[in-house]
Design a protein around this motif. Structure first.
Motif, PDB file in Angstrom:
ATOM      1  N   UNK A   1      16.451  11.027  58.904  1.00  7.65           N
ATOM      2  CA  UNK A   1      15.766  11.782  59.960  1.00  7.65           C
ATOM      3  C   UNK A   1      16.599  12.980  60.403  1.00  7.65           C
ATOM      4  N   UNK A   2      17.915  12.785  60.493  1.00  7.65           N
ATOM      5  CA  UNK A   2      18.805  13.897  60.834  1.00  7.65           C
ATOM      6  C   UNK A   2      18.685  14.993  59.776  1.00  7.65           C
TER       7      UNK A   2
ATOM      8  N   UNK B   1      23.790  19.007  54.218  1.00  9.23           N
ATOM      9  CA  UNK B   1      22.560  18.218  54.340  1.00  9.23           C
ATOM     10  C   UNK B   1      22.452  17.264  53.150  1.00  9.23           C
ATOM     11  N   UNK B   2      22.756  17.757  51.961  1.00  4.57           N
ATOM     12  CA  UNK B   2      22.736  16.899  50.773  1.00  4.57           C
ATOM     13  C   UNK B   2      23.766  15.783  50.873  1.00  4.57           C
ATOM     14  N   UNK B   3      24.949  16.091  51.417  1.00  7.66           N
ATOM     15  CA  UNK B   3      25.995  15.070  51.588  1.00  7.66           C
ATOM     16  C   UNK B   3      25.502  13.963  52.524  1.00  7.66           C
TER      17      UNK B   3
ATOM     18  N   UNK C   1      16.939  20.399  58.084  1.00  4.12           N
ATOM     19  CA  UNK C   1      16.141  21.244  57.191  1.00  4.12           C
ATOM     20  C   UNK C   1      15.164  22.077  58.014  1.00  4.12           C
ATOM     21  N   UNK C   2      14.532  21.453  58.996  1.00  5.40           N
ATOM     22  CA  UNK C   2      13.607  22.182  59.869  1.00  5.40           C
ATOM     23  C   UNK C   2      14.345  23.304  60.599  1.00  5.40           C
ATOM     24  N   UNK C   3      15.532  23.012  61.101  1.00  4.69           N
ATOM     25  CA  UNK C   3      16.349  24.011  61.791  1.00  4.69           C
ATOM     26  C   UNK C   3      16.662  25.193  60.868  1.00  4.69           C
ATOM     27  N   UNK C   4      17.064  24.897  59.652  1.00  2.00           N
ATOM     28  CA  UNK C   4      17.383  25.953  58.704  1.00  2.00           C
ATOM     29  C   UNK C   4      16.146  26.781  58.364  1.00  2.00           C
ATOM     30  N   UNK C   5      15.018  26.116  58.173  1.00  2.00           N
ATOM     31  CA  UNK C   5      13.777  26.840  57.885  1.00  2.00           C
ATOM     32  C   UNK C   5      13.403  27.764  59.045  1.00  2.00           C
ATOM     33  N   UNK C   6      13.590  27.304  60.270  1.00  2.00           N
ATOM     34  CA  UNK C   6      13.308  28.139  61.443  1.00  2.00           C
ATOM     35  C   UNK C   6      14.270  29.317  61.505  1.00  2.00           C
ATOM     36  N   UNK C   7      15.541  29.070  61.192  1.00  2.00           N
ATOM     37  CA  UNK C   7      16.533  30.166  61.143  1.00  2.00           C
ATOM     38  C   UNK C   7      16.121  31.215  60.115  1.00  2.00           C
TER      39      UNK C   7
END
Length: 112
Positions: free
Chosen positions: A96-97, A71-73, A102-108
């Motif tokens: 936006x991606x 994500x940082x890359x 980040x939202x996906x990871x937070x949900x995981x």
């Protein structure tokens, strides 16, 4: 003209998998080799008009760290594309991606 050098050293195990990765650069702060868990290097091959990639990581890099790293890359590439080309649309799409990832990871993380 100034010249800079970046150096990576990768120690591999008997299966040829990275065990340690260290790096140094003539322009970095501090002296000597520094340890890292992952590198992602992209090189434009002008002759073949394609990108060459080297992605390496040690077994010490967790899945969560790997996801954060990429994500940082992508976020860094979004800034680079804006700076180098002025393409605001492409830069914003990449940002936006990153936000969606980040939202996906937070949900995981909330599920576990």
């Amino acid at each position: 003209m100034k010249e800079s050098e970046i150096q990576f050293k990768v120690q591999v195990d008997e299966s040829n998998l990275p065990k340690t990765i260290t790096w140094n650069a003539t322009d970095k702060e501090g002296e000597g080799l520094e340890s890292t868990k992952s590198i992602s290097l992209n090189v434009w091959d002008n002759l073949n008009q394609s990108t060459l990639r080297i992605d390496l990581w040690t077994d010490e890099m967790s899945v969560a760290e790997m996801k954060r790293f990429y994500i940082d890359v992508i976020g860094g590439m979004a800034q680079t594309i804006l700076t180098s080309t002025g393409d605001e649309y492409m830069s914003e799409e990449m940002k936006d991606l990153c936000d969606r990832l980040v939202k996906h990871i937070n949900e995981e993380n909330a599920k576990s």
